[in-house]
Design an enzyme around this catalytic site. Structure first.
Site, short mmCIF file in Angstrom:
data_model
loop_
_atom_site.label_atom_id
_atom_site.label_comp_id
_atom_site.label_asym_id
_atom_site.label_seq_id
_atom_site.Cartn_x
_atom_site.Cartn_y
_atom_site.Cartn_z
N THR A 90 26.85 64.02 155.12
CA THR A 90 26.36 64.86 156.22
C THR A 90 27.04 66.22 156.30
O THR A 90 26.67 67.05 157.13
CB THR A 90 26.56 64.15 157.58
N GLY A 109 30.03 69.17 154.10
CA GLY A 109 31.01 69.51 153.08
C GLY A 109 30.68 69.04 151.67
O GLY A 109 29.57 69.26 151.15
N ARG A 118 26.12 60.60 161.20
CA ARG A 118 25.24 61.48 162.00
C ARG A 118 23.82 61.47 161.44
O ARG A 118 23.50 62.16 160.47
CB ARG A 118 25.83 62.90 162.02
N ASP A 156 28.99 53.64 159.94
CA ASP A 156 30.40 54.04 159.93
C ASP A 156 31.11 53.19 158.88
O ASP A 156 31.08 51.96 158.96
CB ASP A 156 30.97 53.77 161.33
N VAL A 157 31.73 53.84 157.90
CA VAL A 157 32.37 53.06 156.81
C VAL A 157 33.53 52.20 157.31
O VAL A 157 33.99 51.31 156.61
CB VAL A 157 32.86 53.95 155.63
N ASN A 176 33.13 59.40 149.00
CA ASN A 176 33.58 60.72 149.47
C ASN A 176 33.96 60.73 150.95
O ASN A 176 34.80 61.53 151.37
CB ASN A 176 32.45 61.72 149.19
N TYR A 233 47.97 60.89 156.13
CA TYR A 233 46.82 61.34 155.31
C TYR A 233 47.21 61.25 153.83
O TYR A 233 46.44 60.73 153.01
CB TYR A 233 46.42 62.77 155.68
N PHE A 238 36.51 69.95 157.10
CA PHE A 238 37.72 69.13 157.01
C PHE A 238 38.79 69.54 158.03
O PHE A 238 39.32 68.70 158.78
CB PHE A 238 38.27 69.23 155.58
P1 NDP Z 1 33.87 67.21 155.94
O1 NDP Z 1 34.53 66.95 157.25
O2 NDP Z 1 33.07 68.44 155.77
O3 NDP Z 1 32.97 65.93 155.52
C1 NDP Z 1 33.46 64.64 155.71
C2 NDP Z 1 32.34 63.64 155.53
O4 NDP Z 1 32.88 62.31 155.70
C3 NDP Z 1 31.26 63.81 156.57
O5 NDP Z 1 29.99 63.69 155.94
C4 NDP Z 1 31.47 62.67 157.52
O6 NDP Z 1 30.22 62.23 158.02
C5 NDP Z 1 32.07 61.60 156.60
N1 NDP Z 1 32.82 60.61 157.35
C6 NDP Z 1 33.99 60.80 158.01
N2 NDP Z 1 34.34 59.68 158.65
C7 NDP Z 1 33.37 58.76 158.40
C8 NDP Z 1 33.16 57.42 158.78
N3 NDP Z 1 34.03 56.77 159.57
N4 NDP Z 1 32.06 56.77 158.34
C9 NDP Z 1 31.19 57.42 157.54
N5 NDP Z 1 31.32 58.67 157.13
C10 NDP Z 1 32.40 59.36 157.56
O7 NDP Z 1 35.07 67.18 154.87
P2 NDP Z 1 35.07 67.30 153.26
O8 NDP Z 1 33.72 67.44 152.73
O9 NDP Z 1 36.09 68.30 152.93
O10 NDP Z 1 35.69 65.87 152.90
C11 NDP Z 1 35.10 64.99 151.97
C12 NDP Z 1 36.21 64.25 151.25
O11 NDP Z 1 36.99 65.18 150.51
C13 NDP Z 1 37.20 63.54 152.17
O12 NDP Z 1 37.50 62.27 151.63
C14 NDP Z 1 38.42 64.44 152.16
O13 NDP Z 1 39.61 63.73 152.42
C15 NDP Z 1 38.36 64.94 150.74
N6 NDP Z 1 39.09 66.16 150.46
C16 NDP Z 1 38.85 67.30 151.15
C17 NDP Z 1 39.56 68.44 150.87
C18 NDP Z 1 39.41 69.68 151.64
O14 NDP Z 1 40.31 70.55 151.58
N7 NDP Z 1 38.30 69.89 152.36
C19 NDP Z 1 40.52 68.48 149.75
C20 NDP Z 1 40.72 67.20 149.12
C21 NDP Z 1 40.00 66.10 149.43
P3 NDP Z 1 29.93 61.80 159.55
O15 NDP Z 1 30.87 62.58 160.40
O16 NDP Z 1 28.49 62.12 159.74
O17 NDP Z 1 30.19 60.35 159.55
C1 8X3 Z 2 42.79 67.94 151.65
C2 8X3 Z 2 43.69 68.90 150.96
O1 8X3 Z 2 46.02 69.93 151.09
O2 8X3 Z 2 44.72 69.84 153.14
O3 8X3 Z 2 42.90 66.67 151.10
O4 8X3 Z 2 45.67 67.84 152.22
S1 8X3 Z 2 45.08 69.12 151.92
#
Ligand code: NDP
Ligand code: 8X3
Length: 252
Positions: A14, A16, A38, A59-60, A86, A153, A190
């Protein structure tokens, strides 16, 4: 419905990285199962994609919901070949003595247990079908190193990193590839989620640099997923050029 290309399931589609990954696979005609909490976002995303899409809203963290959704897929959608684990988040950024226990639980339940519930629901089918498969786990550089106040985290992402290695060993006889993706600073929702809606504070994380964008990670996921059957990318660390480690960032 006749499905020709491998079915890809993406959790956290949904926003990122998940949403960007959905777009790149859709542009290449892959049928997609897109999940998140969502519903409206899932529907909007589906609307804009020119491919077959099944949306699943759950919700996972909820084990029964994960099982109900993934073990009762419509017949045409059962043969998932690529899983992109993801869905995940950071909640808070605080020293261990003052972190919120509820934040810790949310991160552990989502990033670690949620990924396990999804994987455990789908892998037996992959093995039974005997056609191999591919699990792509979105970990983080927080799974490679620990940074101040990132404690829990970082622990969840170290766990994902370990699980990627463990899965690769256990699934070796079944020709199931496992790819660990470890992004650095990527501007998505994020940090807004981490700082509980504080957009200004979230902006400071990416201030003075060109961060990675969701599309950058999606391209890497796409590349990993489209290698020939004899090639697996095991572990990919990707950072913005302005970043050398979690704490070493060249800000202008
Ligand atoms: P976003 O917040 O943009 O996206 C996160 C996604 O995870 C959303 O689609 C959200 O969907 C979903 N999500 C969160 N909690 C739940 C839940 N309980 N059940 C189902 N879905 C869930 O962040 P990113 O795209 O950045 O994050 C994606 C992945 O990348 C994560 O695992 C994050 O840790 C990882 N990551 C991100 C980095 C960054 O700097 N952005 C760097 C390294 C890793 P919804 O809210 O609709 O459920
Ligand atoms: C997200 C990257 O550096 O904010 O996983 O932890 S950081």
């Amino acid at each position: 419905m006749k499905i020709h290309k491998p079915i890809v399931l993406i959790t956290g589609a949904t926003a990122g990285i998940g949403a960007a990954t959905a777009k790149i696979f859709a542009e290449n005609g892959y049928p997609l199962i897109l999940t998140g909490r969502r519903q409206a976002r899932l529907e909007a995303l589906k609307e804009g994609l020119n491919t077959e899409v099944l949306t699943l809203c759950f919700d996972v963290r909820e084990k029964e919901a994960v099982k109900n959704n993934l073990l009762n897929l419509p017949e045409a959608w059962k043969n998932i070949e690529i899983i992109v684990n993801n869905a995940g988040l950071a909640a808070g950024l605080a020293p261990i003595q003052s972190g919120e226990v509820e934040d810790w639980e949310q991160m552990i339940d989502t990033n670690l247990k949620g990924l396990l519930y999804v994987t455990h629901s789908l892998v037996p089918g992959m093995i039974e079908r005997g056609n191999g498969g591919h699990i792509i786990n979105v970990a983080s550089i927080a799974g490679k190193e620990v940074y101040p106040n990132g404690n829990v985290y970082c622990a969840t992402k170290h766990a994902v990193d370990a699980l990627s290695r463990g899965m690769r060993m256990d699934l070796l006889p079944h020709r199931i590839k496992v790819t660990n993706i470890a992004p650095g600073l990527t501007e998505t929702e994020f940090s807004i989620v981490r700082f509980k809606g504080d957009v200004a504070k979230a902006g400071t994380v990416y201030a003075g640099i060109t961060p990675l964008y969701a599309e950058d990670i999606a391209e890497v996921i796409w590349f990993a997923a489209t290698r020939p059957p004899h090639v697996t990318l095991n572990d990919i660390v990707i950072m913005p050029t302005a970043q050398a480690s979690s704490t070493l960032v060249n800000r202008k």
